[in-house]
Design a protein around this motif. Structure first.
Motif, PDB file in Angstrom:
ATOM      1  N   PHE A 210       0.843  -1.198   0.000  1.00  0.00           N
ATOM      2  CA  PHE A 210       0.000   0.000   0.000  1.00  0.00           C
ATOM      3  C   PHE A 210       0.876   1.244   0.000  1.00  0.00           C
ATOM      4  CE2 PHE A 210      -3.566  -2.696   1.005  1.00  0.00           C
ATOM      5  CZ  PHE A 210      -4.703  -1.974   0.674  1.00  0.00           C
ATOM      6  N   ALA A 211       1.936   1.223   0.798  1.00  0.00           N
ATOM      7  CA  ALA A 211       2.820   2.390   0.905  1.00  0.00           C
ATOM      8  C   ALA A 211       3.526   2.687  -0.414  1.00  0.00           C
ATOM      9  CB  ALA A 211       3.853   2.164   2.009  1.00  0.00           C
ATOM     10  N   GLY A 212       3.939   1.631  -1.114  1.00  0.00           N
ATOM     11  CA  GLY A 212       4.720   1.812  -2.340  1.00  0.00           C
ATOM     12  C   GLY A 212       3.894   1.945  -3.597  1.00  0.00           C
ATOM     13  N   ALA A 213       2.583   1.820  -3.490  1.00  0.00           N
ATOM     14  CA  ALA A 213       1.718   1.865  -4.675  1.00  0.00           C
ATOM     15  C   ALA A 213       1.705   3.258  -5.292  1.00  0.00           C
ATOM     16  CB  ALA A 213       0.304   1.440  -4.301  1.00  0.00           C
ATOM     17  N   SER A 214       1.503   3.276  -6.627  1.00  0.00           N
ATOM     18  CA  SER A 214       1.497   4.531  -7.372  1.00  0.00           C
ATOM     19  C   SER A 214       0.257   4.619  -8.250  1.00  0.00           C
ATOM     20  CB  SER A 214       2.759   4.619  -8.242  1.00  0.00           C
ATOM     21  OG  SER A 214       2.652   5.654  -9.195  1.00  0.00           O
ATOM     22  N   ASP A 215      -0.209   5.844  -8.469  1.00  0.00           N
ATOM     23  CA  ASP A 215      -1.345   6.071  -9.359  1.00  0.00           C
ATOM     24  C   ASP A 215      -1.065   5.646 -10.791  1.00  0.00           C
ATOM     25  OD1 ASP A 215      -3.643   6.954  -8.068  1.00  0.00           O
ATOM     26  OD2 ASP A 215      -2.851   8.980  -7.819  1.00  0.00           O
ATOM     27  N   SER A 216       0.210   5.541 -11.131  1.00  0.00           N
ATOM     28  CA  SER A 216       0.579   5.138 -12.492  1.00  0.00           C
ATOM     29  C   SER A 216       0.650   3.621 -12.643  1.00  0.00           C
ATOM     30  CB  SER A 216       1.931   5.749 -12.871  1.00  0.00           C
ATOM     31  OG  SER A 216       2.962   5.281 -11.996  1.00  0.00           O
TER      32      SER A 216
END
Length: 340
Positions: A210-216
């Motif tokens: 969750f912390a490392g997730a990106s909108d891209s």
């Protein structure tokens, strides 16, 4: 016979309570900090201890809601309620009521059960109005509104908490994928939904993702970003006034999201550092879990030591006359000093 889980094995002292010069209580537990790569940054106790995450994993349970597109029109406030263990305050109850109405559903469609309001103002209002609490006061009613929204999309039957229901099958699949392990057991939570067991490091890995997730990223990554951002934007909806989740997220000022679970589980999502944290206090003591997560947030620099909220969970203990009578401390070897 019930299956045995040696949760005490290799547990270490995490939090101590001192009164005067005497050590009065010690809370043992396990804690782990992870990166999305699977790297354990730090750990105390046994990282692979098997636990029920309880409500600390509500953001994971909400992933299918967004990944399937069922929740594409939901607001950030509704997503925060999906992740909430709320107080049953008016802000929570009204939010769930409007959500159900938008679905063309009502309170009897929930399967979480009736819970008395924990919010004092709402409890008093109910007493004065001679009204009864309902399922919307249940601390998990937001999660269940999310389940109902997903169920509408999947076309399942009304008993969406059943283990073999499409909603719970989707939740289990997402849960096992983000924790990186097949869940060996499940239990039924207080709200009647299945709660899948995992290792503490599996739970921390999920939080790190969750912390490392990106909108891209892909649909899952975008869902993770939306859920963590909703929690940080609406800490009042995730728990409520006087609750640790709400107070700590407000104090962090958008630097992360935290979530408690029953029986002294606590997690944190730290996007700037790309870290996930999970901890479990063996005796189930809430005060120790709140102190331990506060210490870890201080250690990783997302909470200012001088912020007034810190003293609520860690440091001097005051009696009803505001006299300092003791201290809540980290045990030697646990979070003794901040990093850096």
């Amino acid at each position: 016979m019930p299956k045995s889980n040696k949760i005490h094995d290799n547990a270490v002292p995490l939090i101590e309570l001192w009164r005067g010069d005497l050590l009065e209580s010690v809370h043992l537990g396990h804690a782990v900090v992870m990166r999305a790569s699977g790297e354990i940054v730090e750990s105390w106790g046994q990282p692979d201890v098997l636990i029920y995450p309880r409500s600390s994993c509500k953001m994971v349970q909400a992933l299918p809601l967004l990944e399937t597109g069922a929740g594409r029109d939901l607001t950030a406030a509704q997503l925060a309620l999906c992740c909430a263990s709320h107080q049953g305050a008016r802000i929570h109850v009204q939010g769930v009521a409007r959500w159900l109405s938008d679905l063309g559903l009502s309170e009897p469609d929930l399967r979480c059960g009736i819970q008395q309001a924990e919010d004092i103002e709402e409890r008093n209002r109910l007493i004065v109005a001679q009204e009864s609490a309902c399922q919307m006061h249940n601390n998990c009613s937001g999660k269940h509104a999310g389940f109902l929204t997903l169920n509408r999309h999947l076309g399942g039957h009304s008993e969406y908490v059943d283990m073999d229901h499409p909603v719970q099958r989707a939740v289990r699949q997402a849960f096992e994928e983000v924790t990186g392990m097949t869940s060996p057991h499940y239990g039924i939570d207080g709200c009647s939904a299945p709660n899948f067991a995992t290792s503490l490091q599996g739970l921390a890995l999920a939080m790190a993702r969750f912390a490392g997730a990106s909108d891209s990223g892909d649909a899952r990554a975008r869902a993770m970003v939306a859920l963590r951002n909703a929690m940080m934007a609406h800490p009042d909806l995730v728990a409520g006034e006087t609750r640790a989740c709400t107070e700590l997220m407000r104090a962090m000022g958008g630097k992360g999201a935290v979530k408690t679970g029953a029986e002294a589980v606590f997690v944190a999502i730290l996007p700037e550092a790309g870290l996930g944290i999970a901890l479990k206090i063996v005796d189930g003591g809430t005060r120790a879990a709140e102190a331990a997560i506060t210490a870890l947030l201080l250690r990783y620099g997302v909470l200012d030591r001088g912020h007034p909220v810190v003293a609520r969970y860690l440091g001097d203990m005051r009696n009803r006359r505001e006299l300092v009578v003791g201290q809540t401390r980290c045990a030697p070897g646990f979070c003794a000093h901040p990093l850096g």
